[in-house]
Scaffold this motif. Structure first.
Motif, mmCIF file in Angstrom:
data_model
loop_
_atom_site.group_PDB
_atom_site.id
_atom_site.type_symbol
_atom_site.label_atom_id
_atom_site.label_comp_id
_atom_site.label_asym_id
_atom_site.label_seq_id
_atom_site.Cartn_x
_atom_site.Cartn_y
_atom_site.Cartn_z
ATOM 1 N N GLU A 135 90.557 30.566 60.147
ATOM 2 C CA GLU A 135 90.010 29.208 60.001
ATOM 3 C C GLU A 135 90.984 28.365 59.189
ATOM 4 O OE1 GLU A 135 87.371 28.150 61.489
ATOM 5 O OE2 GLU A 135 86.716 30.071 62.304
ATOM 6 N N MET A 136 92.061 27.936 59.845
ATOM 7 C CA MET A 136 93.126 27.241 59.134
ATOM 8 C C MET A 136 92.669 25.922 58.530
ATOM 9 S SD MET A 136 96.601 28.023 61.321
ATOM 10 C CE MET A 136 95.876 27.923 62.942
ATOM 11 N N LEU A 137 91.868 25.168 59.235
ATOM 12 C CA LEU A 137 91.402 23.888 58.698
ATOM 13 C C LEU A 137 90.513 24.110 57.478
ATOM 14 C CD1 LEU A 137 90.598 21.938 61.991
ATOM 15 C CD2 LEU A 137 92.646 21.823 60.573
ATOM 16 N N ASP A 138 89.656 25.106 57.534
ATOM 17 C CA ASP A 138 88.792 25.419 56.392
ATOM 18 C C ASP A 138 89.629 25.896 55.212
ATOM 19 O OD1 ASP A 138 86.263 25.768 55.097
ATOM 20 O OD2 ASP A 138 86.455 27.927 55.423
ATOM 21 N N LEU A 139 90.632 26.723 55.471
ATOM 22 C CA LEU A 139 91.501 27.201 54.404
ATOM 23 C C LEU A 139 92.281 26.049 53.773
ATOM 24 C CD1 LEU A 139 92.790 30.472 56.084
ATOM 25 C CD2 LEU A 139 91.478 30.340 53.974
ATOM 26 N N ASN A 140 92.662 25.076 54.578
ATOM 27 C CA ASN A 140 93.350 23.918 54.019
ATOM 28 C C ASN A 140 92.452 23.138 53.069
ATOM 29 O OD1 ASN A 140 93.935 20.638 54.799
ATOM 30 N ND2 ASN A 140 95.599 21.863 53.949
ATOM 31 N N HIS A 141 91.160 23.083 53.374
ATOM 32 C CA HIS A 141 90.218 22.412 52.476
ATOM 33 C C HIS A 141 90.147 23.111 51.113
ATOM 34 C CE1 HIS A 141 88.009 20.682 56.219
ATOM 35 N NE2 HIS A 141 89.006 19.909 55.815
ATOM 36 N N HIS A 142 90.584 24.367 51.082
ATOM 37 C CA HIS A 142 90.621 25.116 49.829
ATOM 38 C C HIS A 142 92.038 25.182 49.250
ATOM 39 C CE1 HIS A 142 86.674 26.319 51.371
ATOM 40 N NE2 HIS A 142 86.389 26.657 50.128
ATOM 41 N N GLY A 143 92.884 24.266 49.678
ATOM 42 C CA GLY A 143 94.185 24.103 49.040
ATOM 43 C C GLY A 143 95.348 24.820 49.683
ATOM 44 N N VAL A 144 95.183 25.424 50.856
ATOM 45 C CA VAL A 144 96.261 26.166 51.504
ATOM 46 C C VAL A 144 96.977 25.272 52.509
ATOM 47 C CG1 VAL A 144 96.876 28.181 52.894
ATOM 48 C CG2 VAL A 144 95.019 28.333 51.225
ATOM 49 N N ARG A 145 98.312 25.194 52.381
ATOM 50 C CA ARG A 145 99.120 24.416 53.315
ATOM 51 C C ARG A 145 100.158 25.278 54.033
ATOM 52 N NH1 ARG A 145 102.500 21.451 51.223
ATOM 53 N NH2 ARG A 145 102.811 20.047 52.998
ATOM 54 N N ILE A 146 100.305 26.525 53.594
ATOM 55 C CA ILE A 146 101.310 27.425 54.165
ATOM 56 C C ILE A 146 100.602 28.546 54.913
ATOM 57 C CG2 ILE A 146 103.253 28.945 53.655
ATOM 58 C CD1 ILE A 146 103.496 27.424 50.965
ATOM 59 N N PHE A 147 101.019 28.774 56.146
ATOM 60 C CA PHE A 147 100.416 29.831 56.948
ATOM 61 C C PHE A 147 101.511 30.672 57.589
ATOM 62 C CE2 PHE A 147 97.079 26.797 56.452
ATOM 63 C CZ PHE A 147 95.903 27.537 56.449
ATOM 64 N N GLY A 148 101.206 31.943 57.793
ATOM 65 C CA GLY A 148 102.154 32.856 58.412
ATOM 66 C C GLY A 148 101.582 34.262 58.385
ATOM 67 N N GLU A 149 102.273 35.181 59.028
ATOM 68 C CA GLU A 149 101.850 36.575 59.045
ATOM 69 C C GLU A 149 102.597 37.404 58.008
ATOM 70 O OE1 GLU A 149 99.154 36.126 60.648
ATOM 71 O OE2 GLU A 149 99.339 37.254 62.532
ATOM 72 N N GLY A 150 103.402 36.749 57.178
ATOM 73 C CA GLY A 150 104.042 37.436 56.069
ATOM 74 C C GLY A 150 105.046 38.473 56.514
ATOM 75 N N LEU A 151 104.732 39.734 56.251
ATOM 76 C CA LEU A 151 105.630 40.839 56.584
ATOM 77 C C LEU A 151 105.633 41.171 58.070
ATOM 78 C CD1 LEU A 151 104.740 43.196 53.584
ATOM 79 C CD2 LEU A 151 106.747 41.712 53.810
ATOM 80 N N GLU A 152 104.739 40.544 58.818
ATOM 81 C CA GLU A 152 104.666 40.762 60.255
ATOM 82 C C GLU A 152 105.123 39.494 60.983
ATOM 83 O OE1 GLU A 152 103.892 43.668 61.488
ATOM 84 O OE2 GLU A 152 103.303 44.547 59.568
ATOM 85 N N PRO A 153 105.782 39.618 62.124
ATOM 86 C CA PRO A 153 106.137 38.423 62.893
ATOM 87 C C PRO A 153 104.930 37.904 63.663
ATOM 88 C CG PRO A 153 106.859 40.377 64.068
ATOM 89 C CD PRO A 153 106.294 40.865 62.751
#
Length: 415
Positions: A135-153
């Protein structure tokens, strides 16, 4: 309380300034214009020390929640301080992953009182399975602007496309360690002469280059912002360079240890040198140096991936990828300074990462001060991280952080 840093040499993007006094008034750093009364300030002798804006690490791992035996948020904060960092981006690969507002709220609460400023990278797909989007839009409402799978592509093309489209709704940025997982399947090191001699399955340059080509084509189609992490091959850099010239909103970083080690260094099957992406050859390093100089690469990262001793104390093909990159980060910078110069290196730790994160603040609210000549040994007594999987373990290194300022907070170390 006002702190006067006396005779400090400040590193800018262009030069190292002559020694001067700088004042920290509890909020920001300014150059001293007149001498203040002795009872109004604390004076710190910085003769022989170098300083710059506070450094930012765009890629570091904490095992918390779920794998606190590898690294807790508190020990990661200490490792970041030891590495000269005032800000850092947290990878989402925890257990459970940082993929909902509950995990994000937990990390925000746990890091609120710690010295570094933490930016959370939240997962794009649930459990990194490449299927259902978070839920990227919901997560952004909680202050998150960076998204990715980190150690996974993020190898699923449709999820890559949709993520870039969603992130444009709030000017988010997608971080990705671009690699084709099938071309890298069962690989343990760089595919080349060294892997052939050691009898290990190699990871070809193609695995990175194909993935980056695909992701740039998707970015060209969708728009948005893409940050490619831990670039390691000449072909990948050429594609990113062309995309930047074209005007695509793409940035890139490189692991600092990628500039210090080669695939041939694995001849002793040292699992501390098993990393992702793998160490490449001499020609690839030359390309990375070119990319740093011409601006194709925007940032240097620690790629701090702590592993416990038992995990690394196994046969090379069974050991996990990852290196503890923060404790010896300052010595790594000092080592590279002879070749690249401090202004270039510092720009990749300050203004470069700030552009990636979309930061525009001009006031000096952070400061990293280090001694480029101090020699010390990385061992159990000096290590700030929980992990010991560093190739410098038990060795003497040169370069040590001394003082840090971050948004009104100050750390004075090893004094």
């Amino acid at each position: 309380m006002t702190v006067r840093f006396q005779s400090l040499k400040i590193i800018t993007e262009k030069e190292i300034l002559p020694p001067a006094d700088y004042l920290f008034d509890g909020h920001k750093l300014t150059k001293a214009s007149t001498a203040a009364a002795a009872d109004q300030e604390v004076r710190v002798d910085c003769s022989g020390l170098l300083g710059s804006r506070g450094w930012t690490d765009l890629r570091c791992f904490s095992g918390e929640p779920g794998q606190e035996y590898r690294e807790t948020l508190e020990t990661l904060a200490l490792a970041l301080i030891q590495g000269g960092m005032t800000e850092a981006v947290l990878l989402p690969n925890t257990q459970p992953p940082l993929q909902s507002k509950n995990e994000v709220a937990y990390v925000q609460s746990r890091t609120a009182g710690l010295f570094p400023t933490f930016h959370i990278q939240a997962a794009v797909t649930k459990n990194f399975m490449g299927e259902e989007l978070t839920e990227m839009l919901d997560l952004n409402h909680h202050g998150v602007r960076i998204f990715g799978e980190g150690l996974e592509p993020l190898a699923h093309s449709d999820r890559m496309m949709k993520a870039l489209q969603y992130l444009q709704k709030f000017d988010g940025v997608l971080f990705d360690q671009s690699v084709d997982p099938m071309l890298a399947l069962f690989g343990h090191m760089h595919e080349g002469l060294a892997s052939t001699r050691l009898g290990l399955k190699g990871i070809p340059d193609l695995a990175e280059e194909v993935a980056i080509q695909k992701n740039l084509e998707i970015l060209r189609y969708t728009g948005g912002r893409l940050h490619i992490q831990t670039v390691s091959t000449r072909g990948a850099l050429e594609q990113i360079r062309k995309a930047k010239i074209e005007g695509l909103a793409v940035t890139a970083d490189v692991s600092i240890y990628q500039l210090l080690f080669f695939d041939k260094d694995l001849r002793e099957f040292d699992t501390r040198l098993k990393v992702m992406p793998p160490f490449r050859g001499d020609s690839q390093r030359e390309a990375l140096i070119e990319g740093l100089k011409d601006g194709t690469i925007d940032a240097l990262v620690s790629n701090h991936v702590p592993q416990d001793t038992d995990a690394k104390n196994r046969e090379f093909d069974l050991a996990p990828f990852g290196m503890s990159g923060l404790p010896a980060f300052v010595p790594a910078v000092v080592t590279l300074a002879d070749e690249l110069g401090y202004p270039l290196l510092v720009s990749k730790l300050t203004s470069g990462p700030r552009r990636v994160l979309g930061q525009t603040e001009d006031d000096w609210t952070s400061l990293t001060v280090f001694d480029p000549e101090e020699v010390w040994e990385l061992n159990e007594a000096t290590n700030a991280s929980l992990a010991e999987n560093s190739p410098y373990w038990g060795q003497s290194v040169k370069g040590r952080v001394k003082y840090l300022i971050n948004r009104g907070k100050m750390e004075g170390l090893y004094v």
